[in-house]
Motif scaffolding. Structure first.
Motif, mmCIF file in Angstrom:
data_model
loop_
_atom_site.group_PDB
_atom_site.id
_atom_site.type_symbol
_atom_site.label_atom_id
_atom_site.label_comp_id
_atom_site.label_asym_id
_atom_site.label_seq_id
_atom_site.Cartn_x
_atom_site.Cartn_y
_atom_site.Cartn_z
ATOM 1 N N THR A 177 -3.019 1.996 11.322
ATOM 2 C CA THR A 177 -4.269 1.424 10.835
ATOM 3 C C THR A 177 -5.401 2.044 11.627
ATOM 4 O OG1 THR A 177 -3.168 -0.663 10.298
ATOM 5 C CG2 THR A 177 -5.564 -0.682 10.444
ATOM 6 N N GLN A 233 0.853 -1.179 0.000
ATOM 7 C CA GLN A 233 0.000 0.000 0.000
ATOM 8 C C GLN A 233 0.896 1.237 0.000
ATOM 9 O OE1 GLN A 233 -3.844 -0.019 0.393
ATOM 10 N NE2 GLN A 233 -3.042 -1.767 -0.756
ATOM 11 N N ARG A 266 -10.976 8.314 13.041
ATOM 12 C CA ARG A 266 -9.849 7.459 12.667
ATOM 13 C C ARG A 266 -9.010 7.068 13.882
ATOM 14 N NH1 ARG A 266 -6.098 9.581 9.998
ATOM 15 N NH2 ARG A 266 -5.602 7.910 8.527
ATOM 16 N N THR A 285 0.416 -4.818 3.721
ATOM 17 C CA THR A 285 -0.672 -5.146 4.638
ATOM 18 C C THR A 285 -1.316 -6.478 4.260
ATOM 19 O OG1 THR A 285 -2.525 -4.153 3.431
ATOM 20 C CG2 THR A 285 -1.141 -2.659 4.740
ATOM 21 N N GLN A 343 -7.402 0.003 16.599
ATOM 22 C CA GLN A 343 -6.502 0.796 15.776
ATOM 23 C C GLN A 343 -5.085 0.444 16.204
ATOM 24 O OE1 GLN A 343 -7.981 4.737 17.239
ATOM 25 N NE2 GLN A 343 -5.826 5.104 17.787
ATOM 26 N N LYS A 385 -8.444 1.065 -0.303
ATOM 27 C CA LYS A 385 -7.167 0.347 -0.423
ATOM 28 C C LYS A 385 -6.807 0.029 -1.869
ATOM 29 C CE LYS A 385 -8.426 -2.769 2.701
ATOM 30 N NZ LYS A 385 -9.467 -2.175 3.552
ATOM 31 N N ARG A 389 -0.180 6.596 0.827
ATOM 32 C CA ARG A 389 -1.225 6.731 1.849
ATOM 33 C C ARG A 389 -1.281 8.140 2.436
ATOM 34 N NH1 ARG A 389 -1.973 1.421 4.871
ATOM 35 N NH2 ARG A 389 -1.350 2.477 6.784
ATOM 36 N N GLU A 415 -7.533 3.542 4.073
ATOM 37 C CA GLU A 415 -8.042 2.216 4.429
ATOM 38 C C GLU A 415 -9.372 1.918 3.740
ATOM 39 O OE1 GLU A 415 -7.207 -0.640 6.541
ATOM 40 O OE2 GLU A 415 -5.349 0.203 5.790
ATOM 41 N N TYR A 435 -4.119 -6.876 3.137
ATOM 42 C CA TYR A 435 -4.848 -6.689 1.875
ATOM 43 C C TYR A 435 -4.000 -7.112 0.681
ATOM 44 C CZ TYR A 435 -7.392 -4.351 -1.897
ATOM 45 O OH TYR A 435 -8.074 -4.080 -3.065
ATOM 46 N N HIS A 490 -11.321 0.474 13.227
ATOM 47 C CA HIS A 490 -12.194 -0.379 12.410
ATOM 48 C C HIS A 490 -12.448 -1.669 13.186
ATOM 49 C CE1 HIS A 490 -8.350 -2.298 11.755
ATOM 50 N NE2 HIS A 490 -8.981 -3.340 11.235
#
Length: 281
Positions: A173, A87, A215, A128, A253, A100, A90, A97, A130, A176
């Motif tokens: 991160t 990633q 966030r 990550t 987080q 992505k 950013r 996030e 992902y 979430h």
């Protein structure tokens, strides 16, 4: 169901979740992070997996060669110029996030290590989970340095060795929750982790999918998000050699203190397909 009945149903649900959250805070033990040197499969299932309670496991990965080997120099030499996905960019988008797909980048691995060990990278470049599917072949040589937590995880999956996270100090991160139960194993470096129980969900301004409009719960504009006042969160540092069980639905987080390598495992011995049927809209 008419609009009034729907509102009443949602209000009752929020009341119940708020009450459960307040009950948890009555006991310091109930609201703290349980920690174990090791744990049996049955105790893990009974005390944590089946009851949706996090746990810190401090000795389950002791002896893994990766704990002493995985420096930036070792990783660079082991993987070489094999191309990997990460990633990137950013820093130009605070919603990285949520989007992505827009931040997928590719580099030879040795160049990626040079990038993230240079100055001023911080949160801008990060391998990550992902990116995992596109990195399995390139990072496969590292599997020889890993052990396996057989009493908690199963090898009977296509890719049993988890999903890699590799990044510099400062990777972040945002808040979430996940749709699976996760075991986060810290191999190199340390990370600051904040976790919030699912019962607090109505206070977390969940506006899209599994994300909050807030966030970072350590820096909240309470005029804009007054519901987050006095929010209870677990705060701790996850150190190299430790494993954190993050149950499904627990908000969290994560910030890296140092150059960091972590692995997320979802291949538990027990059912972990609860994401099926999650309302995507």
């Amino acid at each position: 169901m008419d609009a009034v009945a729907t509102r009443n149903t949602l209000a009752r649900r929020e009341w119940l979740l708020r009450t459960l959250a307040e009950l948890r805070t009555l006991s310091p033990r109930a609201s703290a992070m349980p920690a174990y040197p090791t744990i049996t499969a049955q105790d893990f299932l009974d005390r944590h997996y089946a009851v949706n309670r996090p746990a810190l496991l401090r000795g389950e990965v002791a002896g893994w060669p990766a704990l002493r080997l995985w420096t930036p120099e070792y990783l660079k030499a082991r993987i070489g110029a094999a191309e990997i996905e990460f990633q990137g960019g950013r820093g130009a988008n605070e919603n990285y996030e949520r989007f992505k797909q827009r931040h997928r980048r590719r580099l030879p691995f040795d160049q990626f290590i040079d990038l993230i060990t240079g100055k001023g990278v911080d949160n801008d470049a990060y391998v990550t989970a992902y990116n995992n599917r596109n990195n399995i072949a390139a990072l496969q040589p590292l599997h020889a340095d890993l052990g396996f937590i057989d009493h908690l995880l199963t090898r009977d999956v296509e890719h049993p060795h988890g999903m890699m996270w590799i990044g510099p100090a400062g990777t972040f991160t945002p808040l979430h929750h996940d749709l699976t139960n996760n075991l986060l194993v810290q191999i190199t470096g340390s990370k600051r982790v904040l976790m919030v129980a699912p019962e607090e969900g109505p206070r977390l301004y969940n506006d899209h999918h599994v994300f909050s409009q807030v966030r970072d719960i350590e820096h909240v504009d309470l005029k804009r998000f007054p519901g987050m006042a006095n929010l209870h969160a677990m705060r701790f540092d996850l150190k190299a050699g430790e494993a954190l069980f993050i149950p499904i639905g627990w908000w969290h987080q994560v910030t890296a203190h140092d150059f960091s390598v972590s692995i997320t495992y979802t291949n538990f011995r027990w059912r972990n397909d609860f994401h099926v049927g999650f309302p995507m809209k």
